[in-house]
Write an enzyme that holds these catalytic residues in place. Structure first.
Site, PDB file in Angstrom:
ATOM      1  N   LYS A 131     -25.680   2.008   5.859  1.00 35.80           N
ATOM      2  CA  LYS A 131     -24.412   1.282   5.979  1.00 35.80           C
ATOM      3  C   LYS A 131     -23.748   1.554   7.332  1.00 35.80           C
ATOM      4  CE  LYS A 131     -20.306   2.162   5.359  1.00 35.80           C
ATOM      5  NZ  LYS A 131     -18.985   2.670   4.975  1.00 35.80           N
ATOM      6  N   HIS A 151     -17.972  -2.303  -2.058  1.00 39.34           N
ATOM      7  CA  HIS A 151     -17.574  -3.641  -2.528  1.00 39.34           C
ATOM      8  C   HIS A 151     -18.737  -4.634  -2.418  1.00 39.34           C
ATOM      9  CE1 HIS A 151     -13.471  -2.305  -2.819  1.00 39.34           C
ATOM     10  NE2 HIS A 151     -13.455  -1.961  -1.553  1.00 39.34           N
TER      11      HIS A 151
END
Ligand code: SF4
Length: 229
Positions: A131, A151
């Site tokens: 990420k 999310h």
């Protein structure tokens, strides 16, 4: 949305864009600054990240200063961002690795590498996962790579596009592959975050109000369960 179904995913993005609007990039940091800011952002809010980053830059005007400092002093500077005891050594290690690679506190040379190479190099850094690497690639270098944060991962999983126990690298590749055209990557990232914060919340998603419910595995299952109850 089935894994790899780009056409349906594009409809999801259009529907989310109609609800949330499209936002542009808020600003751009250099790849190295983005790397440090993203490490600081792990497990904290945008506001805390900004505060910790500003404090770090104010305390240590150069990245060399961060590397040369006692880790405790770096921890003090970033305390407002949370998890300072983990993040301070991570930042120092990542900065050292950057200097060892190129002789300077600079990652501009990453722009010369193809995306797969740049991703592989970034995730080889201590404390840098897929990420964080994707944030550097997308936000600083305009590479079409999806940062899968909590999310994005939750929404994609509920839609049916991502297996529930996908690891971070698999999630990055699978969600990246869904976005067509790839030039929509930043928009898609921001829309999925907006949706995860607004309706597709971790606890009690508000499927009844959701514009993409008919395209969503979870939402459809909940609707069917309610109608047969
Ligand atoms: S229908 Fe429910 S689970 Fe699916 S995306 Fe919308 S809010 Fe999330």
């Amino acid at each position: 949305v089935q894994a790899g179904d780009r056409a349906t995913f594009a409809r999801v993005l259009d529907l989310l864009a109609a609800r949330y609007g499209t936002r542009g990039r808020a600003g751009r940091l250099s790849p190295l600054d983005e790397l440090v800011a993203t490490i600081l952002s792990q497990h904290t809010s945008d506001i805390n990240t900004a505060r910790a980053y500003a404090s770090l830059r104010e305390t240590f005007p150069t990245w060399e200063g961060v590397v040369d400092a006692e880790t405790a002093a770096v921890e003090d500077a970033i305390r407002g961002g949370g998890l300072a005891a983990q993040k301070a050594p991570r930042i120092q290690s990542a900065l050292r690795a950057v200097r060892d690679e190129s002789g300077a506190f600079d990652l501009a040379w990453l722009a010369e590498r193809d995306t797969a190479d740049a991703l592989a190099w970034l995730v080889s850094l201590p404390g840098v996962g897929p990420k964080t690497a994707a944030c550097v690639l997308l936000f600083s270098l305009d590479r079409p790579v999806m940062p899968v944060d909590t999310h994005v991962g939750r929404v994609a999983t509920r839609l049916g596009a991502l297996p529930p126990r996908a690891g971070p690298l698999q999630a990055l590749h699978e969600v990246t592959a869904l976005v067509d055209p790839p030039a929509r990557m930043l928009e898609a990232h921001l829309l999925l975050i907006d949706h995860g914060r607004d309706l597709c919340k971790a606890l009690r998603p508000r499927c009844g109000m959701c514009p993409v419910r008919d395209l969503c595995d979870y939402g459809t299952a909940m609707k069917n369960a309610a109608s047969t109850a």
